[in-house]
Design a protein around this motif. Structure first.
Motif, PDB file in Angstrom:
ATOM      1  N   LEU A   2      -3.413  -0.216   9.975  1.00 31.21           N
ATOM      2  CA  LEU A   2      -3.055   0.236   8.665  1.00 31.21           C
ATOM      3  C   LEU A   2      -3.358   1.815   8.226  1.00 31.21           C
ATOM      4  CD1 LEU A   2      -1.534  -0.502   5.945  1.00 31.21           C
ATOM      5  CD2 LEU A   2      -3.593  -1.727   5.120  1.00 31.21           C
ATOM      6  N   ALA A   3      -4.625   1.967   8.431  1.00 33.51           N
ATOM      7  CA  ALA A   3      -5.188   2.996   8.257  1.00 33.51           C
ATOM      8  C   ALA A   3      -4.514   4.188   9.051  1.00 33.51           C
ATOM      9  CB  ALA A   3      -6.816   3.218   8.585  1.00 33.51           C
ATOM     10  N   LYS A   4      -4.085   3.878  10.181  1.00 32.78           N
ATOM     11  CA  LYS A   4      -3.455   5.049  11.246  1.00 32.78           C
ATOM     12  C   LYS A   4      -1.982   5.307  10.497  1.00 32.78           C
ATOM     13  CE  LYS A   4      -5.939   4.206  15.479  1.00 32.78           C
ATOM     14  NZ  LYS A   4      -5.601   3.755  16.971  1.00 32.78           N
ATOM     15  N   THR A   5      -1.293   4.306  10.038  1.00 31.67           N
ATOM     16  CA  THR A   5       0.014   4.540   9.308  1.00 31.67           C
ATOM     17  C   THR A   5      -0.177   5.128   8.091  1.00 31.67           C
ATOM     18  OG1 THR A   5       0.644   2.209  10.268  1.00 31.67           O
ATOM     19  CG2 THR A   5       1.785   3.048   8.518  1.00 31.67           C
ATOM     20  N   GLU A  43      -1.716 -11.001   8.515  1.00 33.96           N
ATOM     21  CA  GLU A  43      -1.984 -10.620   9.836  1.00 33.96           C
ATOM     22  C   GLU A  43      -2.421  -9.342  10.468  1.00 33.96           C
ATOM     23  OE1 GLU A  43       2.286 -11.116   9.296  1.00 33.96           O
ATOM     24  OE2 GLU A  43       0.504 -11.989   8.401  1.00 33.96           O
ATOM     25  N   ASP A  44      -2.207  -8.272   9.330  1.00 28.28           N
ATOM     26  CA  ASP A  44      -2.320  -6.998   9.634  1.00 28.28           C
ATOM     27  C   ASP A  44      -3.802  -6.507  10.058  1.00 28.28           C
ATOM     28  OD1 ASP A  44       0.341  -6.042   9.321  1.00 28.28           O
ATOM     29  OD2 ASP A  44       0.256  -5.464   7.268  1.00 28.28           O
ATOM     30  N   ASN A  45      -3.920  -5.560  10.647  1.00 29.73           N
ATOM     31  CA  ASN A  45      -5.020  -5.050  11.081  1.00 29.73           C
ATOM     32  C   ASN A  45      -5.448  -3.609  10.351  1.00 29.73           C
ATOM     33  OD1 ASN A  45      -6.598  -2.711  12.897  1.00 29.73           O
ATOM     34  ND2 ASN A  45      -7.027  -5.012  13.935  1.00 29.73           N
ATOM     35  N   PRO A  46      -6.631  -3.579   9.756  1.00 27.73           N
ATOM     36  CA  PRO A  46      -6.929  -2.411   8.967  1.00 27.73           C
ATOM     37  C   PRO A  46      -6.983  -1.164   9.649  1.00 27.73           C
ATOM     38  CG  PRO A  46      -8.802  -4.461   8.381  1.00 27.73           C
ATOM     39  CD  PRO A  46      -7.892  -4.644   9.665  1.00 27.73           C
ATOM     40  N   VAL A  61       0.853  -1.084  -0.017  1.00 30.62           N
ATOM     41  CA  VAL A  61      -0.042   0.104   0.017  1.00 30.62           C
ATOM     42  C   VAL A  61       0.836   1.203  -0.147  1.00 30.62           C
ATOM     43  CG1 VAL A  61      -2.097   1.297   1.053  1.00 30.62           C
ATOM     44  CG2 VAL A  61      -1.630  -1.386   1.279  1.00 30.62           C
ATOM     45  N   GLN A  62       0.589   1.975  -1.001  1.00 27.20           N
ATOM     46  CA  GLN A  62       1.552   3.253  -1.013  1.00 27.20           C
ATOM     47  C   GLN A  62       0.685   4.501  -0.703  1.00 27.20           C
ATOM     48  OE1 GLN A  62       3.600   4.356  -4.890  1.00 27.20           O
ATOM     49  NE2 GLN A  62       5.281   4.946  -3.503  1.00 27.20           N
TER      50      GLN A  62
END
Length: 255
Positions: free
Chosen positions: A232-235, A226-229, A173-174
């Motif tokens: 990922l959204a916060k990052t 295993e990532d959490n959406p 994801v970019q």
């Protein structure tokens, strides 16, 4: 001067759309003869590059766009974001279903590969499945996770559900940061917000002097099973927000 600009640029814009539409109609004919679709990617990128020039955009790219299948996420300021980002990298766009009904523009968007979606909350799973399918077809897909356009001064919270498509497909994801700058300040004309209408907004944009568009392609984040959406959204939101802060600082210092 604004009236003079729009009196020249609007006819050129219409002529450009007419020529592009004729080209796309020719592609449709060739599709039927060959019984398989013509690759529209080179045409689409060239089409959007010329469109940006007609709109008076001078694009500055910072960082490096990914060249592999990926989910791209960007802050969202205007319908012009599609032209800017599509001129930088060959991507597949998602657009709200209403765009399909825009005169001529909707048909052109459909022909260059735009995927129209229903943005209601109850359709999130369906949209996520559409994105996942495109990613598994080795395409780059761009989404605007704020869910709406803004005035470009800040980044709204990112919606999480659609990011799950990248996790399920295990693709990078970019994050991308966009900023429009005119006369050394944040532009107030290009943002397409509120109850504005395309037919009123376009002449306003065409009547203005050229502006600078800064696009930051941030380092990609690898989405794994295993990532959490939410995480990922916060990052991604942090990357885009920090990028916007850098661009605003650039504007304040005049660099």
């Amino acid at each position: 001067m604004g009236i003079a600009r729009v009196s020249v640029r609007l006819p050129l814009f219409c002529l450009f759309l007419a020529v592009s539409s004729a080209t796309l109609l020719l592609f449709c004919v060739v599709d039927r003869v060959r019984r398989r679709p013509v690759n529209r990617a080179p045409f689409t990128r060239g089409f959007l590059t010329v469109l940006c020039r007609l709109l008076g955009f001078r694009i500055h790219i910072h960082g490096h766009p990914l060249e592999q299948p990926a989910l791209l996420v960007s802050n969202h300021v205007s319908w012009t974001d599609i032209a800017v980002l599509g001129s930088c990298s060959p991507v597949c766009f998602l657009a709200k279903r209403e765009v399909r009904r825009w005169p001529l523009i909707g048909w052109v968007a459909q022909q260059i590969g735009t995927v129209f979606i229903e943005r209601s909350a109850g359709r999130a799973a369906e949209v996520r499945a559409q994105i996942g399918s495109l990613l598994r077809q080795k395409q780059q897909v761009i989404i605007f996770p704020e869910g709406t356009t803004t005035d470009g001064t800040a980044v709204r919270p990112f919606h999480r559900p659609l990011l799950a498509a990248a996790i399920e497909a295990c693709v990078p994801v970019q994050a991308i940061t966009l900023a429009y700058r005119r006369n050394g300040a944040i532009d107030r004309i290009v943002p397409f917000v509120g109850e504005d209408a395309f037919q009123r907004h376009l002449p306003r944009v065409l009547s203005q002097r050229a502006l600078e568009v800064h696009v930051i392609f941030h380092p990609p984040v690898l989405a794994e099973a295993e990532d959490n959406p939410g995480r990922l959204a916060k990052t991604l939101h942090l990357q885009v927000s920090e990028g916007l802060g850098q661009l605003h600082n650039m504007i304040r210092t005049g660099s």
